[in-house]
Design an enzyme around this catalytic site. Sequence first.
Site, PDB file in Angstrom:
ATOM      1  N   HIS A 102     -44.335  -5.911 -12.515  1.00 47.18           N
ATOM      2  CA  HIS A 102     -42.990  -5.549 -11.980  1.00 47.18           C
ATOM      3  C   HIS A 102     -42.075  -6.676 -11.760  1.00 47.18           C
ATOM      4  CE1 HIS A 102     -43.732  -6.484  -7.767  1.00 47.18           C
ATOM      5  NE2 HIS A 102     -45.060  -6.351  -7.801  1.00 47.18           N
ATOM      6  N   ASP A 104     -39.011  -6.398  -9.764  1.00 48.94           N
ATOM      7  CA  ASP A 104     -38.459  -6.163  -8.564  1.00 48.94           C
ATOM      8  C   ASP A 104     -39.195  -7.216  -7.508  1.00 48.94           C
ATOM      9  OD1 ASP A 104     -40.338  -4.365  -8.379  1.00 48.94           O
ATOM     10  OD2 ASP A 104     -39.643  -3.525  -6.625  1.00 48.94           O
ATOM     11  N   ASP A 135     -45.361 -12.736  -7.211  1.00 43.77           N
ATOM     12  CA  ASP A 135     -45.531 -11.438  -6.967  1.00 43.77           C
ATOM     13  C   ASP A 135     -44.226 -10.857  -7.342  1.00 43.77           C
ATOM     14  OD1 ASP A 135     -45.917  -8.648  -6.367  1.00 43.77           O
ATOM     15  OD2 ASP A 135     -45.913  -8.952  -4.065  1.00 43.77           O
ATOM     16  N   GLU A 166     -41.271  -1.471  -7.561  1.00 48.16           N
ATOM     17  CA  GLU A 166     -42.706  -1.659  -6.881  1.00 48.16           C
ATOM     18  C   GLU A 166     -42.554  -2.041  -5.445  1.00 48.16           C
ATOM     19  OE1 GLU A 166     -46.860  -2.918  -5.637  1.00 48.16           O
ATOM     20  OE2 GLU A 166     -44.863  -3.892  -5.775  1.00 48.16           O
ATOM     21  N   GLU A 167     -41.715  -2.912  -4.954  1.00 46.43           N
ATOM     22  CA  GLU A 167     -41.662  -3.282  -3.824  1.00 46.43           C
ATOM     23  C   GLU A 167     -41.086  -2.342  -2.541  1.00 46.43           C
ATOM     24  OE1 GLU A 167     -43.227  -5.730  -3.033  1.00 46.43           O
ATOM     25  OE2 GLU A 167     -43.681  -7.295  -4.443  1.00 46.43           O
ATOM     26  N   HIS A 431     -44.690 -12.170  -0.571  1.00 42.72           N
ATOM     27  CA  HIS A 431     -43.978 -11.343   0.656  1.00 42.72           C
ATOM     28  C   HIS A 431     -43.649 -12.216   1.759  1.00 42.72           C
ATOM     29  CE1 HIS A 431     -45.431  -6.935  -0.445  1.00 42.72           C
ATOM     30  NE2 HIS A 431     -45.184  -7.811  -1.560  1.00 42.72           N
TER      31      HIS A 431
END
Length: 460
Positions: A102, A104, A135, A166-167, A431
Amino acid sequence: MTDAALFSSKLPTDRTDALRARTAAAFGALRADLEALVRIPSVSNAEFDQAHVTASADAVVALLRGAGLDDVQVLSVPSGAPAVVGRRPAPEGAPTVLLYAHHDVQPPGDDADWDSPPFEPTERGGRLYGRGAADDKAGVIAHVGALRVLGDELGVGVTVFIEGEEEIGSPTFTAFLHAYQDLLRADVIVVADSSNWAIGVPGLTTSLRGLVDCVVEVAVLEHAVHSGMFGGAVLDAPTLLARLITTLHDDEGNVAVAGLVHAPDPTVDYDEDTFRADASVLDGVRLAGTGPITARLWTRPAIGVIGFDAPRVASASNTITPRASAKLSVRLAPGQDPDAAMDALRSHLVAKAPFGARVTVTDGEKGKPFQAPTDSTAMQAARWAFGQSWGTDPVDIGVGGSIPFIADLLEVYPDAAILVTGVEDPDGRAHGANESVHLGELEKVVLAEALLLERLASGS
């Protein structure tokens, strides 16, 4: 003949060495491409400018076309973020492999928490820092890199699917799968969005915890009242909410909600000193729970408070707060049904209401856990490929985080083999502030995926 010997006979050492050399030669350009992606602040949270997510999708299109895929397009469904899908048809008799990542990213948080600007990629100590560096823009680069390394010698059909939401929980993922079901159909699905065991030791993710979350509100008054005139006979909502939250764990820190299941303990464990360092646990803080650390992280439920609404200290008045709320995130063990888990959590919260406070629970996101077969042909191929790239066998790992859309993939493509591979490592801080990817490990991931695709092309 063992699987390892069979794989070696299918791919001679000189071929492996040639792909290793190609990967090393290609990696400088791949790193530059990763840096360019990191500079695009493609935060999919609606509070951020979604033009950046579109720009990120366009950048991925260019990368896939540059990696030899002619059929590349940006696709979405109503209210969905832009995803990128690129394809190369399979040669006669060869399987098709779907490569997922992903583009995003999470919000950066407070810039003051970062040692360098979150969207300005910066190398320190062999790691590339920046939001999305690990990520999951590293996952995008893993796929692009493997395709570049193999070039015209790619022996399988490939569909690359780079998601853009996805996030934020992949809200339109199921609709997207059904809208483009034939376009994305594959024999093997590689999800490059997990972690390796350690620097120098690869991992293959064989289990993922599921997820439910909710907002719980505690109310005690119709409106705020003077704390001097009424304090002492009624407790404020934040105090009662805190008391309610403490019922979620026993005195050892184990989850104490009836109805949340445990899966069997893993066969490997996590050294406590290493875990404390990887998780940045402060000196003197006792770890929560009992049993193996890997069980606490992978195969048992976990509950955390991830948000809290109450008066801010800076604007607090001398009143008894009438209501307060918290957002709870619950990670579910493999084998747990998310609906049953949400019911169990709601029942617990309502039953434990302190001092008769009014408790309201609002359901949030739900995601199923995942347990992969460890002896499939695709998994054996992945073990061999990762072992060849790192020079040491991969560890079967669980991941405490969740990738809920894997359950959607299994529902739409029940006959596909799903592999969850690692582009991160325990110090990647996905994150969080100072997110990073280890560049040497990323190079190994690129080689491992190239070897895996070549191995799958042999059909054994």
